[in-house]
Design a protein around this motif. Structure first.
Motif, PDB file in Angstrom:
ATOM      1  N   MET A   1      42.197  14.226  47.295  1.00 42.27           N
ATOM      2  CA  MET A   1      41.723  13.023  46.595  1.00 42.27           C
ATOM      3  C   MET A   1      42.476  12.868  45.283  1.00 42.27           C
ATOM      4  N   GLY A   2      42.549  13.953  44.543  1.00 40.02           N
ATOM      5  CA  GLY A   2      43.351  13.916  43.348  1.00 40.02           C
ATOM      6  C   GLY A   2      44.762  14.358  43.578  1.00 40.02           C
ATOM      7  N   GLY A   3      44.972  15.075  44.678  1.00 39.09           N
ATOM      8  CA  GLY A   3      46.295  15.553  44.981  1.00 39.09           C
ATOM      9  C   GLY A   3      46.612  16.840  44.282  1.00 39.09           C
ATOM     10  N   SER A   4      47.206  17.786  45.010  1.00 41.35           N
ATOM     11  CA  SER A   4      47.555  19.060  44.399  1.00 41.35           C
ATOM     12  C   SER A   4      48.521  19.788  45.288  1.00 41.35           C
ATOM     13  N   GLU A   5      49.481  20.501  44.672  1.00 41.98           N
ATOM     14  CA  GLU A   5      50.390  21.321  45.447  1.00 41.98           C
ATOM     15  C   GLU A   5      49.705  22.589  45.928  1.00 41.98           C
ATOM     16  N   ASN A   6      48.608  22.957  45.296  1.00 41.80           N
ATOM     17  CA  ASN A   6      47.897  24.181  45.636  1.00 41.80           C
ATOM     18  C   ASN A   6      46.798  23.864  46.636  1.00 41.80           C
ATOM     19  N   THR A   7      46.983  24.278  47.887  1.00 46.55           N
ATOM     20  CA  THR A   7      46.019  23.921  48.914  1.00 46.55           C
ATOM     21  C   THR A   7      44.721  24.698  48.784  1.00 46.55           C
ATOM     22  N   ASP A   8      44.640  25.699  47.883  1.00 48.23           N
ATOM     23  CA  ASP A   8      43.384  26.398  47.646  1.00 48.23           C
ATOM     24  C   ASP A   8      42.448  25.587  46.757  1.00 48.23           C
ATOM     25  N   LEU A   9      42.971  24.557  46.110  1.00 51.68           N
ATOM     26  CA  LEU A   9      42.140  23.712  45.270  1.00 51.68           C
ATOM     27  C   LEU A   9      41.386  22.700  46.128  1.00 51.68           C
ATOM     28  N   PRO A  10      40.262  22.189  45.607  1.00 50.41           N
ATOM     29  CA  PRO A  10      39.502  21.200  46.381  1.00 50.41           C
ATOM     30  C   PRO A  10      40.348  19.985  46.735  1.00 50.41           C
ATOM     31  N   ARG A  11      40.338  19.611  48.017  1.00 44.69           N
ATOM     32  CA  ARG A  11      41.066  18.422  48.468  1.00 44.69           C
ATOM     33  C   ARG A  11      40.124  17.562  49.301  1.00 44.69           C
ATOM     34  N   PHE A 106      52.059  12.301  27.804  1.00 44.42           N
ATOM     35  CA  PHE A 106      51.187  11.156  27.549  1.00 44.42           C
ATOM     36  C   PHE A 106      50.734  11.244  26.099  1.00 44.42           C
ATOM     37  N   GLU A 107      51.029  10.221  25.335  1.00 40.95           N
ATOM     38  CA  GLU A 107      50.742  10.258  23.908  1.00 40.95           C
ATOM     39  C   GLU A 107      49.241  10.240  23.633  1.00 40.95           C
ATOM     40  N   THR A 108      48.507   9.413  24.362  1.00 44.38           N
ATOM     41  CA  THR A 108      47.080   9.236  24.084  1.00 44.38           C
ATOM     42  C   THR A 108      46.241   9.527  25.321  1.00 44.38           C
ATOM     43  N   GLU A 109      44.947   9.728  25.086  1.00 46.41           N
ATOM     44  CA  GLU A 109      44.008   9.913  26.192  1.00 46.41           C
ATOM     45  C   GLU A 109      43.976   8.671  27.079  1.00 46.41           C
ATOM     46  N   SER A 110      44.039   7.507  26.463  1.00 48.30           N
ATOM     47  CA  SER A 110      43.976   6.272  27.246  1.00 48.30           C
ATOM     48  C   SER A 110      45.213   6.109  28.124  1.00 48.30           C
ATOM     49  N   ALA A 111      46.377   6.551  27.637  1.00 49.39           N
ATOM     50  CA  ALA A 111      47.597   6.469  28.447  1.00 49.39           C
ATOM     51  C   ALA A 111      47.498   7.395  29.660  1.00 49.39           C
ATOM     52  N   LEU A 112      46.964   8.586  29.459  1.00 50.54           N
ATOM     53  CA  LEU A 112      46.781   9.515  30.570  1.00 50.54           C
ATOM     54  C   LEU A 112      45.786   8.956  31.576  1.00 50.54           C
ATOM     55  N   LYS A 113      44.683   8.417  31.080  1.00 52.11           N
ATOM     56  CA  LYS A 113      43.672   7.843  31.975  1.00 52.11           C
ATOM     57  C   LYS A 113      44.249   6.671  32.765  1.00 52.11           C
ATOM     58  N   ALA A 114      45.090   5.873  32.114  1.00 53.63           N
ATOM     59  CA  ALA A 114      45.711   4.740  32.803  1.00 53.63           C
ATOM     60  C   ALA A 114      46.630   5.220  33.923  1.00 53.63           C
ATOM     61  N   PHE A 115      47.383   6.297  33.662  1.00 52.04           N
ATOM     62  CA  PHE A 115      48.238   6.851  34.714  1.00 52.04           C
ATOM     63  C   PHE A 115      47.404   7.320  35.900  1.00 52.04           C
ATOM     64  N   VAL A 116      46.336   8.053  35.634  1.00 53.90           N
ATOM     65  CA  VAL A 116      45.478   8.539  36.717  1.00 53.90           C
ATOM     66  C   VAL A 116      44.883   7.353  37.485  1.00 53.90           C
ATOM     67  N   GLY A 117      44.608   6.273  36.757  1.00 54.85           N
ATOM     68  CA  GLY A 117      44.089   5.072  37.399  1.00 54.85           C
ATOM     69  C   GLY A 117      45.087   4.403  38.320  1.00 54.85           C
ATOM     70  N   ARG A 118      46.367   4.668  38.114  1.00 56.89           N
ATOM     71  CA  ARG A 118      47.403   4.118  38.998  1.00 56.89           C
ATOM     72  C   ARG A 118      47.841   5.104  40.068  1.00 56.89           C
ATOM     73  N   TRP A 119      47.520   6.379  39.886  1.00 60.84           N
ATOM     74  CA  TRP A 119      48.012   7.404  40.801  1.00 60.84           C
ATOM     75  C   TRP A 119      46.897   7.972  41.686  1.00 60.84           C
ATOM     76  N   ALA A 120      45.937   8.651  41.091  1.00 63.25           N
ATOM     77  CA  ALA A 120      44.892   9.302  41.883  1.00 63.25           C
ATOM     78  C   ALA A 120      43.827   8.322  42.365  1.00 63.25           C
ATOM     79  N   VAL A 121      43.476   7.359  41.529  1.00 66.21           N
ATOM     80  CA  VAL A 121      42.392   6.440  41.880  1.00 66.21           C
ATOM     81  C   VAL A 121      42.724   5.573  43.101  1.00 66.21           C
ATOM     82  N   PRO A 122      43.906   4.940  43.186  1.00 67.46           N
ATOM     83  CA  PRO A 122      44.198   4.150  44.392  1.00 67.46           C
ATOM     84  C   PRO A 122      44.191   4.991  45.669  1.00 67.46           C
TER      85      PRO A 122
END
Length: 274
Positions: A1-11, A106-122
């Protein structure tokens, strides 16, 4: 869902599918993974921004991409067409994948959140729609879980990400705790580093808590799987706390006993405790 190279993490929503929907789910994961891989392989490439922008438009139109194989594109588009999924959510991920190229900051928290909103969320929205989550009122839960699982994966992989010159903690968060990237790379967590990582774990717990109500709206097949991953994520954070936020001495993992506890808590209906 969030994506991870480590398959031991929750997917979540990775392999808990009926025979009819399994090919579509696998196609969506292949798309997500292929974009991440191709972005990392383009370090130093010229004009990569224009390539990603062109491919975003191609994905919007349902055309083959330059960045990933025709087979991956064909299968992902077919999954959307067959199951009534929003293909534009594939295109948004292409746009976000560009930010994986080269040094990631990512300079700010909002910039990081925006990236996650374009990557993991869709990616999460596509998977949950495939799992018959159709009510728009549930999307906030989906989005929060996507953020929580993504942040968890990046936190656990912090040492490896730093080696690859990627950092999924904002610069303002580092400044707030007076931590430098050099301190993180040194791999000797002092009080400031532990405070930074503790704060990140709080953010992850909050996102997971905000998204938890989604579990009750899923079919039995997906409900128990997501609940197991949700509890497992909290137990993993508990382990990190017990290790005093030292991600460098040994990989963070769950013992067989702790894994058994996760299964018991899942089926007994009990939440993980600190």
């Amino acid at each position: 869902m969030g994506g991870s190279e480590n398959t031991d993490l929750p997917r979540p929503f990775y392999d808990q599918w009926s025979r009819r929907k399994c090919p579509a789910a696998r196609a969506l994961w292949e798309w997500h993974g292929a974009l991440a891989s191709c972005a990392r392989s383009m370090d130093g490439a010229e004009n990569h921004a224009s390539v990603f922008e062109e491919d975003r438009a191609r994905a919007e139109a349902g055309d083959p991409l330059q960045l990933i194989s025709d087979a991956v594109c064909r299968d992902a588009y077919a999954a959307c067409a067959t199951h009534g999924l929003d293909r534009s959510l594939l295109a948004v991920q292409v746009q976000a994948a560009h930010e994986y190229v080269g040094t990631v900051r990512f300079e700010t928290e909002s910039a990081l959140k925006a990236f996650v909103g374009r990557w993991a969320v869709p990616h999460a929205r596509l998977l949950t729609r495939l799992a018959d989550v159709t009510l728009s009122a549930l999307l906030d839960y989906v989005d929060e879980l996507a953020r929580g699982f993504f942040y968890l994966a990046r936190l656990v992989r912090l040492p490896a990400d730093l080696e690859a010159d990627r950092l999924f903690l904002s610069q303002e968060a580092l400044r707030r705790k007076e931590v430098s990237i050099e301190q993180l790379r040194a791999g000797s967590p002092d009080e400031a580093v532990r405070a930074l990582l503790w704060k990140e774990s709080v953010r992850i717990r909050d996102a997971l808590a905000q998204g938890r109500p989604l579990i009750g709206h899923l079919s039995l097949r997906h409900r128990f799987a997501l609940k197991r991953f949700w509890i497992g994520a909290l137990v993993l954070l508990d382990e990190l706390d017990r290790h005093e936020y030292d991600l460098w001495r040994r990989p963070l993992d769950l013992s067989l006993v702790r894994r058994a506890q996760v299964y018991l808590q899942t089926f007994l209906g009990r939440a993980a405790s600190r």
